[in-house]
Design a protein around this motif. Structure first.
Motif, PDB file in Angstrom:
ATOM      1  N   ILE A  55      99.488  59.535  51.577  1.00  0.00           N
ATOM      2  CA  ILE A  55     100.333  60.069  52.603  1.00  0.00           C
ATOM      3  C   ILE A  55     101.228  59.224  53.096  1.00  0.00           C
ATOM      4  O   ILE A  55     101.153  57.992  53.358  1.00  0.00           O
ATOM      5  N   GLY A  56     102.580  59.568  52.873  1.00  0.00           N
ATOM      6  CA  GLY A  56     103.746  58.829  53.192  1.00  0.00           C
ATOM      7  C   GLY A  56     104.461  58.657  51.986  1.00  0.00           C
ATOM      8  O   GLY A  56     104.068  57.896  50.828  1.00  0.00           O
ATOM      9  N   ALA A  57     105.666  59.027  51.781  1.00  0.00           N
ATOM     10  CA  ALA A  57     106.648  58.816  50.711  1.00  0.00           C
ATOM     11  C   ALA A  57     107.599  57.818  50.909  1.00  0.00           C
ATOM     12  O   ALA A  57     108.933  57.991  50.663  1.00  0.00           O
ATOM     13  N   GLY A  58     107.270  56.552  51.478  1.00  0.00           N
ATOM     14  CA  GLY A  58     108.169  55.614  51.518  1.00  0.00           C
ATOM     15  C   GLY A  58     108.124  54.583  50.567  1.00  0.00           C
ATOM     16  O   GLY A  58     107.462  54.884  49.392  1.00  0.00           O
ATOM     17  N   ALA A  59     108.669  53.512  51.105  1.00  0.00           N
ATOM     18  CA  ALA A  59     108.510  52.358  49.767  1.00  0.00           C
ATOM     19  C   ALA A  59     107.278  52.162  48.937  1.00  0.00           C
ATOM     20  O   ALA A  59     107.123  52.095  47.921  1.00  0.00           O
ATOM     21  N   CYS A  60     106.085  51.999  49.755  1.00  0.00           N
ATOM     22  CA  CYS A  60     104.802  51.791  49.423  1.00  0.00           C
ATOM     23  C   CYS A  60     104.114  52.932  48.628  1.00  0.00           C
ATOM     24  O   CYS A  60     103.748  52.990  47.560  1.00  0.00           O
ATOM     25  N   GLY A  61     104.341  54.102  49.218  1.00  0.00           N
ATOM     26  CA  GLY A  61     103.843  55.222  48.942  1.00  0.00           C
ATOM     27  C   GLY A  61     104.294  55.719  47.301  1.00  0.00           C
ATOM     28  O   GLY A  61     103.555  56.171  46.468  1.00  0.00           O
ATOM     29  N   LEU A  62     105.714  55.509  47.262  1.00  0.00           N
ATOM     30  CA  LEU A  62     106.414  55.784  46.209  1.00  0.00           C
ATOM     31  C   LEU A  62     106.124  54.986  44.968  1.00  0.00           C
ATOM     32  O   LEU A  62     105.711  55.385  43.776  1.00  0.00           O
ATOM     33  N   MET A  63     105.922  53.778  45.219  1.00  0.00           N
ATOM     34  CA  MET A  63     105.596  52.610  44.152  1.00  0.00           C
ATOM     35  C   MET A  63     104.126  52.821  44.035  1.00  0.00           C
ATOM     36  O   MET A  63     104.002  52.985  42.586  1.00  0.00           O
ATOM     37  N   CYS A  64     103.356  53.267  44.699  1.00  0.00           N
ATOM     38  CA  CYS A  64     101.968  53.578  44.283  1.00  0.00           C
ATOM     39  C   CYS A  64     101.817  54.672  43.427  1.00  0.00           C
ATOM     40  O   CYS A  64     100.960  54.724  42.313  1.00  0.00           O
ATOM     41  N   ALA A  65     102.549  55.704  43.775  1.00  0.00           N
ATOM     42  CA  ALA A  65     102.482  57.038  42.838  1.00  0.00           C
ATOM     43  C   ALA A  65     102.968  56.728  41.447  1.00  0.00           C
ATOM     44  O   ALA A  65     102.475  57.204  40.447  1.00  0.00           O
ATOM     45  N   VAL A  66     104.241  56.124  41.524  1.00  0.00           N
ATOM     46  CA  VAL A  66     104.854  55.704  40.222  1.00  0.00           C
ATOM     47  C   VAL A  66     103.659  54.593  39.595  1.00  0.00           C
ATOM     48  O   VAL A  66     103.630  54.991  38.296  1.00  0.00           O
ATOM     49  N   GLN A  67     103.257  53.683  40.024  1.00  0.00           N
ATOM     50  CA  GLN A  67     102.388  52.762  39.124  1.00  0.00           C
ATOM     51  C   GLN A  67     101.154  53.519  38.491  1.00  0.00           C
ATOM     52  O   GLN A  67     100.486  53.140  37.626  1.00  0.00           O
ATOM     53  N   ALA A  68     100.592  54.459  39.740  1.00  0.00           N
ATOM     54  CA  ALA A  68      99.510  55.265  39.341  1.00  0.00           C
ATOM     55  C   ALA A  68      99.724  56.002  38.130  1.00  0.00           C
ATOM     56  O   ALA A  68      98.733  56.180  37.168  1.00  0.00           O
ATOM     57  N   GLY A  69     101.061  56.344  37.784  1.00  0.00           N
ATOM     58  CA  GLY A  69     101.349  57.448  36.700  1.00  0.00           C
ATOM     59  C   GLY A  69     101.317  56.436  35.494  1.00  0.00           C
ATOM     60  O   GLY A  69     101.066  57.032  34.589  1.00  0.00           O
ATOM     61  N   PHE A  70     101.695  55.373  35.629  1.00  0.00           N
ATOM     62  CA  PHE A  70     101.992  54.622  34.452  1.00  0.00           C
ATOM     63  C   PHE A  70     100.485  54.326  34.145  1.00  0.00           C
ATOM     64  O   PHE A  70     100.333  53.898  32.814  1.00  0.00           O
ATOM     65  N   LEU A  71      99.373  54.476  34.669  1.00  0.00           N
ATOM     66  CA  LEU A  71      98.081  53.969  34.387  1.00  0.00           C
ATOM     67  C   LEU A  71      97.392  55.450  33.988  1.00  0.00           C
ATOM     68  O   LEU A  71      96.303  55.232  33.888  1.00  0.00           O
ATOM     69  N   GLY A  72      97.954  56.547  34.084  1.00  0.00           N
ATOM     70  CA  GLY A  72      97.486  57.861  33.757  1.00  0.00           C
ATOM     71  C   GLY A  72      96.737  58.447  34.891  1.00  0.00           C
ATOM     72  O   GLY A  72      95.973  59.521  34.563  1.00  0.00           O
ATOM     73  N   LYS A  73      96.928  58.188  36.107  1.00  0.00           N
ATOM     74  CA  LYS A  73      96.344  58.901  37.047  1.00  0.00           C
ATOM     75  C   LYS A  73      96.922  59.629  37.852  1.00  0.00           C
ATOM     76  O   LYS A  73      98.384  59.366  38.191  1.00  0.00           O
ATOM     77  N   LYS A  74      96.505  60.737  38.385  1.00  0.00           N
ATOM     78  CA  LYS A  74      97.433  61.882  38.852  1.00  0.00           C
ATOM     79  C   LYS A  74      97.082  61.780  40.529  1.00  0.00           C
ATOM     80  O   LYS A  74      96.173  61.630  40.815  1.00  0.00           O
ATOM     81  N   VAL A  75      98.209  61.642  40.919  1.00  0.00           N
ATOM     82  CA  VAL A  75      98.282  61.687  42.600  1.00  0.00           C
ATOM     83  C   VAL A  75      99.202  62.763  43.135  1.00  0.00           C
ATOM     84  O   VAL A  75     100.133  63.052  42.546  1.00  0.00           O
ATOM     85  N   ILE A  76      99.191  62.934  44.418  1.00  0.00           N
ATOM     86  CA  ILE A  76      99.967  63.769  45.104  1.00  0.00           C
ATOM     87  C   ILE A  76     100.531  62.975  46.578  1.00  0.00           C
ATOM     88  O   ILE A  76      99.492  62.339  46.989  1.00  0.00           O
ATOM     89  N   VAL A  77     101.888  63.172  46.590  1.00  0.00           N
ATOM     90  CA  VAL A  77     102.243  62.651  47.848  1.00  0.00           C
ATOM     91  C   VAL A  77     102.701  63.324  48.908  1.00  0.00           C
ATOM     92  O   VAL A  77     103.333  64.428  48.724  1.00  0.00           O
ATOM     93  N   LEU A  78     101.966  63.223  50.227  1.00  0.00           N
ATOM     94  CA  LEU A  78     102.499  64.001  51.257  1.00  0.00           C
ATOM     95  C   LEU A  78     103.485  63.447  52.228  1.00  0.00           C
ATOM     96  O   LEU A  78     103.184  62.233  52.561  1.00  0.00           O
ATOM     97  N   GLU A  79     104.598  63.975  52.430  1.00  0.00           N
ATOM     98  CA  GLU A  79     105.476  63.404  53.151  1.00  0.00           C
ATOM     99  C   GLU A  79     106.102  64.388  54.362  1.00  0.00           C
ATOM    100  O   GLU A  79     106.371  65.418  54.274  1.00  0.00           O
ATOM    101  N   LYS A  80     106.128  63.772  55.682  1.00  0.00           N
ATOM    102  CA  LYS A  80     106.014  64.632  56.807  1.00  0.00           C
ATOM    103  C   LYS A  80     107.912  64.982  56.800  1.00  0.00           C
ATOM    104  O   LYS A  80     107.830  66.089  57.373  1.00  0.00           O
ATOM    105  N   SER A  81     108.572  64.136  56.461  1.00  0.00           N
ATOM    106  CA  SER A  81     109.948  64.579  56.676  1.00  0.00           C
ATOM    107  C   SER A  81     110.415  65.264  55.577  1.00  0.00           C
ATOM    108  O   SER A  81     109.573  65.487  54.527  1.00  0.00           O
ATOM    109  N   ASP A  82     111.772  65.417  55.661  1.00  0.00           N
ATOM    110  CA  ASP A  82     112.121  66.690  54.645  1.00  0.00           C
ATOM    111  C   ASP A  82     112.885  65.824  53.196  1.00  0.00           C
ATOM    112  O   ASP A  82     113.129  66.633  52.343  1.00  0.00           O
TER     113      ASP A  82
END
Length: 396
Positions: free
Chosen positions: A8-35
């Motif tokens: 929850i949150g596509a800011g600096a932490c959330g985006l880095m987390c999503a990318v690094q999880a992807g590098f490890l083969g983990k599938k995530v979804i990021v929910l961002e309140k703003s547009d």
């Protein structure tokens, strides 16, 4: 459950987390309140994005537990940040005090690194998604969110809260993380605006207002810390890098001290001038270091029209006090609208320093600004966001 984690949150932490999880083969979804993803990244550094600081260590961070960030910074170093961005075409140009900005690029390019990688790895970012409830059931987190007037539900075994702090509400900042933490009896360290301009009211208000626009290199101190950088006088008080820095350590009711000439000794300078030409006015001496407008304003405290040879012992003491120990008692600060970050947040004692997982909520992680970790001005808070995002991803 199609996802390893919901972020929850596509800011600096959330985006880095999503990318690094992807590098490890983990599938995530990021929910961002703003547009859009990375909204706060896009406005950082006036759109230029000071994305790290080459001198970042745990010592530039304020927290009830000053050692908490050490583990994250061992796992993800400044060198790692630099290498990561260089891999995707962003090279750092060093500005003052170790600040790194993208060379020939800007904040949009920084966000583009993350959004492109997420797209490439099929890590979904859903914008305009407002989370309405989170339930923890049978080793999974059920997240209900609204988008385009419809309510949808997701489930995943892991949950990442990376929704940031309270500053800049017009950019969509909310107390989401704090409310969620309180609901689950996690302790919160008292929050306040940090890296924020300070206001002056009362009898001194007009004196500061008349200097609006003047910038002076100073040392600004309180009993905890001191910073040497520029201060900026404004029509409502004080701003500029040195003021923003000290604001993170300032508490309402406290004084701050300003050395208006930090690398000189005004009495020694005056003594030398007295021997060479004691007939010059005090204003002439001060005009070497300040604008005429600023020197004239100091006339409220100093006998500017007197020659330096005629200054009495008391007047010299007053000169030394005014130039090197200028006392200011701010009335308050400009609040979350103008603050760059939030001080305080989720108590680090509630989290594992190695994984950033909640001790009370297994499978739930907190990172970035919502945690009680506040960096200095100059790229430090981004370094914490990248590091915390990386650490969480390793443990999903």
């Amino acid at each position: 459950m199609d996802y390893d984690a919901i972020i929850i949150g596509a800011g600096a932490c959330g985006l880095m987390c999503a990318v690094q999880a992807g590098f490890l083969g983990k599938k995530v979804i990021v929910l961002e309140k703003s547009d859009k993803a990375g909204a706060k990244i896009l406005i950082s550094g006036g759109g230029r994005c000071n994305y790290t600081n080459i001198g970042a260590t745990y010592e530039q961070f304020i927290s009830a537990n000053e050692h908490f960030v050490k583990s994250a910074f061992k796992q993800w170093t400044v060198e790692d940040t630099i290498n990561f961005f260089e891999t995707y075409g962003i090279y750092g140009a060093e500005k003052t005090l170790g600040q790194l900005f993208p060379d020939g690029k800007n904040a949009k390019d920084v966000v583009e690194v993350f959004t492109s990688l997420c797209e490439e790895m099929e890590q979904q970012i859903v914008c305009n998604a407002e989370v309405v409830s989170i339930e923890n059931e049978e080793e999974s987190y059920q997240v209900k969110y609204q988008i385009n007037g419809k309510t949808k539900t997701l489930a995943a075994p892991k949950l990442v809260i990376a929704t940031g702090g309270l500053p800049i509400p017009k950019m969509g900042a909310t107390d989401f993380a704090l409310k969620f933490a309180r609901k689950h009896q996690l302790n919160i360290i008292e929050t306040a605006p940090a890296l924020v301009p300070l206001t002056i009211t009362g009898k001194d208000e007009d004196w500061f207002a008349q200097l609006s626009g003047n910038s002076v290199f100073c040392r600004v101190s309180n009993e905890d810390m001191s910073f040497e950088e520029n201060i900026l006088f404004t029509h409502w008080g004080l701003s500029g890098p040195a003021i923003l820095q000290i604001s993170s350590y300032w508490r309402r009711g406290q004084e701050i001290e300003i050395d208006l000439l930090p690398n000189e000794n005004i009495i020694e300078l005056l003594t030398v001038d007295r021997q060479q030409n004691g007939r010059i006015h005090l204003s002439t001496l001060l005009n070497r270091f300040y604008t005429k407008k600023f020197t004239d304003a100091l006339g409220k405290f100093l006998p500017l029209t007197k020659t330096i040879a005629d200054l009495t012992k008391t007047e010299m003491e007053q000169l030394e006090q005014t130039i090197h120990h200028f006392k200011v008692k701010p009335a308050g600060d400009k609040g979350y609208d103008k603050a760059e970050v939030m001080r305080g947040g989720i108590d680090t004692n509630e989290l594992s320093s190695k994984t950033l997982e909640s001790k009370k909520l297994p499978g739930c992680y907190f990172g970035g600004e919502c945690v009680d970790v506040t960096g200095w001005l100059g790229g430090y808070n981004f370094q914490w966001a990248w590091a915390s995002g990386f650490v969480i991803a390793q443990n999903l």
